[in-house]
Design a protein around this motif. Structure first.
Motif, PDB file in Angstrom:
ATOM      1  N   GLY A 186       0.832  -1.195   0.000  1.00 39.09           N
ATOM      2  CA  GLY A 186       0.000   0.000   0.000  1.00 39.09           C
ATOM      3  C   GLY A 186       0.866   1.243   0.000  1.00 39.09           C
ATOM      4  O   GLY A 186       2.079   1.196  -0.249  1.00 39.09           O
ATOM      5  N   CYS A 187       0.248   2.391   0.294  1.00 40.90           N
ATOM      6  CA  CYS A 187       0.982   3.648   0.395  1.00 40.90           C
ATOM      7  C   CYS A 187       0.143   4.633   1.202  1.00 40.90           C
ATOM      8  O   CYS A 187      -1.045   4.392   1.459  1.00 40.90           O
ATOM      9  CB  CYS A 187       1.293   4.234  -0.988  1.00 40.90           C
ATOM     10  SG  CYS A 187      -0.170   4.746  -1.927  1.00 40.90           S
ATOM     11  N   GLY A 188       0.742   5.730   1.591  1.00 40.44           N
ATOM     12  CA  GLY A 188       0.033   6.752   2.342  1.00 40.44           C
ATOM     13  C   GLY A 188      -0.909   7.543   1.455  1.00 40.44           C
ATOM     14  O   GLY A 188      -0.754   7.590   0.231  1.00 40.44           O
ATOM     15  N   ARG A 189      -1.874   8.183   2.078  1.00 38.20           N
ATOM     16  CA  ARG A 189      -2.846   9.004   1.353  1.00 38.20           C
ATOM     17  C   ARG A 189      -2.211  10.315   0.915  1.00 38.20           C
ATOM     18  O   ARG A 189      -1.138  10.692   1.398  1.00 38.20           O
ATOM     19  CB  ARG A 189      -4.074   9.243   2.232  1.00 38.20           C
ATOM     20  CG  ARG A 189      -3.757   9.928   3.542  1.00 38.20           C
ATOM     21  CD  ARG A 189      -4.879   9.839   4.543  1.00 38.20           C
ATOM     22  NE  ARG A 189      -6.049  10.625   4.117  1.00 38.20           N
ATOM     23  CZ  ARG A 189      -7.177  10.678   4.824  1.00 38.20           C
ATOM     24  NH1 ARG A 189      -7.294   9.979   5.951  1.00 38.20           N
ATOM     25  NH2 ARG A 189      -8.186  11.408   4.407  1.00 38.20           N
ATOM     26  N   THR A 190      -2.898  11.045   0.036  1.00 32.95           N
ATOM     27  CA  THR A 190      -2.298  12.244  -0.558  1.00 32.95           C
ATOM     28  C   THR A 190      -3.254  13.431  -0.573  1.00 32.95           C
ATOM     29  O   THR A 190      -3.057  14.369  -1.348  1.00 32.95           O
ATOM     30  CB  THR A 190      -1.862  11.938  -2.007  1.00 32.95           C
ATOM     31  OG1 THR A 190      -2.998  11.504  -2.772  1.00 32.95           O
ATOM     32  CG2 THR A 190      -0.802  10.864  -2.049  1.00 32.95           C
ATOM     33  N   ASP A 191      -4.259  13.409   0.298  1.00 33.89           N
ATOM     34  CA  ASP A 191      -5.342  14.387   0.173  1.00 33.89           C
ATOM     35  C   ASP A 191      -5.308  15.506   1.215  1.00 33.89           C
ATOM     36  O   ASP A 191      -6.280  16.240   1.359  1.00 33.89           O
ATOM     37  CB  ASP A 191      -6.701  13.681   0.216  1.00 33.89           C
ATOM     38  CG  ASP A 191      -6.897  12.836   1.461  1.00 33.89           C
ATOM     39  OD1 ASP A 191      -5.891  12.422   2.070  1.00 33.89           O
ATOM     40  OD2 ASP A 191      -8.051  12.573   1.827  1.00 33.89           O
ATOM     41  N   PHE A 192      -4.213  15.671   1.962  1.00 37.17           N
ATOM     42  CA  PHE A 192      -4.082  16.816   2.853  1.00 37.17           C
ATOM     43  C   PHE A 192      -2.610  17.124   3.070  1.00 37.17           C
ATOM     44  O   PHE A 192      -1.736  16.400   2.581  1.00 37.17           O
ATOM     45  CB  PHE A 192      -4.805  16.598   4.193  1.00 37.17           C
ATOM     46  CG  PHE A 192      -4.415  15.340   4.919  1.00 37.17           C
ATOM     47  CD1 PHE A 192      -3.204  15.217   5.559  1.00 37.17           C
ATOM     48  CD2 PHE A 192      -5.298  14.266   4.976  1.00 37.17           C
ATOM     49  CE1 PHE A 192      -2.846  14.072   6.241  1.00 37.17           C
ATOM     50  CE2 PHE A 192      -4.952  13.111   5.646  1.00 37.17           C
ATOM     51  CZ  PHE A 192      -3.729  13.019   6.282  1.00 37.17           C
ATOM     52  N   GLN A 193      -2.312  18.231   3.791  1.00 41.00           N
ATOM     53  CA  GLN A 193      -0.939  18.669   4.065  1.00 41.00           C
ATOM     54  C   GLN A 193      -0.115  18.806   2.777  1.00 41.00           C
ATOM     55  O   GLN A 193       1.023  18.369   2.697  1.00 41.00           O
ATOM     56  CB  GLN A 193      -0.240  17.719   5.033  1.00 41.00           C
ATOM     57  CG  GLN A 193      -0.744  17.826   6.466  1.00 41.00           C
ATOM     58  CD  GLN A 193      -0.005  16.886   7.385  1.00 41.00           C
ATOM     59  OE1 GLN A 193      -0.348  15.720   7.514  1.00 41.00           O
ATOM     60  NE2 GLN A 193       1.032  17.408   8.023  1.00 41.00           N
TER      61      GLN A 193
END
Length: 234
Positions: free
Chosen positions: A137-144
């Motif tokens: 998997g991977c980390g999300r990309t929708d903030f910061q």
């Protein structure tokens, strides 16, 4: 080198303890506030002196334990150069190496989950990938200031170009997995296998995940090395 993988159940966060076996100097990567006493006790039991608390990025799902560990040990705070953290003692740049006895920690800029994110290559045989790359998997990309295309480039052009036998130690895991390799993730990570950049961006932008429960308190606290700040300070 002494190497330990520690886990926080509430946030599913891995903290990593690395120590030089000769000098007994240590560093911790991605500490968790609620686990400070656990980590401090382990340092004492192993007769280790904590020199650095290192962050892969400014976390949104938990508060770092750096501030409290600094009070207990006098250790230095280390963050990526692009991280928004004026309190840190050292800002590592891409390619810069933090050395501690026989330990070499090389910063690899891997933005995308956040705009200031590093993975750390340890002694050329293992990589602490933070939230850039998980096991399958991977980390999300929708903030910061996250960006899906940037994360795709970070993983495929930076992490996946490491030797295949390099061990992968992620910042989180939600399925009980502890370690992988670069070759495994190149072959079997469903976020990247058979997916081009545009397909990856489309998939990530459609996730529609709820915000982390602690984001409103965690981000400003972590920008201050784990010191909980008032609304007036934010």
């Amino acid at each position: 080198m002494l190497f330990r993988q520690l886990y926080d159940q509430e946030s599913s966060t891995y903290t990593y303890l690395l120590a030089d076996s000769k000098s007994h100097r240590a560093l911790l990567v991605d500490t968790v506030l609620e686990q400070v006493e656990r980590d401090f006790k382990l340092l004492q039991e192993l007769n280790l002196t904590l020199s650095f608390c290192v962050e892969t990025h400014i976390h949104a799902d938990h508060i770092t334990g750096t501030n409290q560990l600094q009070s207990k040990t006098g250790c230095l705070s280390v963050v990526p150069a692009q991280a928004h953290s004026a309190c840190a003692d050292r800002h590592l740049k891409d390619g810069e190496v933090l050395t501690l006895g026989n330990i070499s920690l090389k910063a690899i800029a891997t933005p995308g989950h956040t705009d200031g994110h590093h993975a750390y290559l340890v002694n050329r045989d293992r990589v602490l990938t933070g939230d850039a790359l998980f096991i399958r998997g991977c980390g999300r990309t929708d903030f910061q200031s996250g960006d899906a295309g940037t994360l795709y480039d970070s993983v495929t052009q930076k992490l996946f170009t490491l030797p295949g036998a390099t061990f992968v130690y992620p910042g989180h895991d939600y399925h009980g997995l502890t370690v992988s390799t670069i070759e495994e993730e190149r072959q079997w990570n469903p976020r990247f296998k058979g997916s081009d950049r545009n397909a990856f961006i489309e998939f990530m932008n459609a996730l529609d995940l709820p915000n982390p429960r602690k984001i409103m308190e965690a981000v400003p606290a972590n920008e201050h090395c784990g010191r909980v700040v008032s609304a007036l300070e934010r």
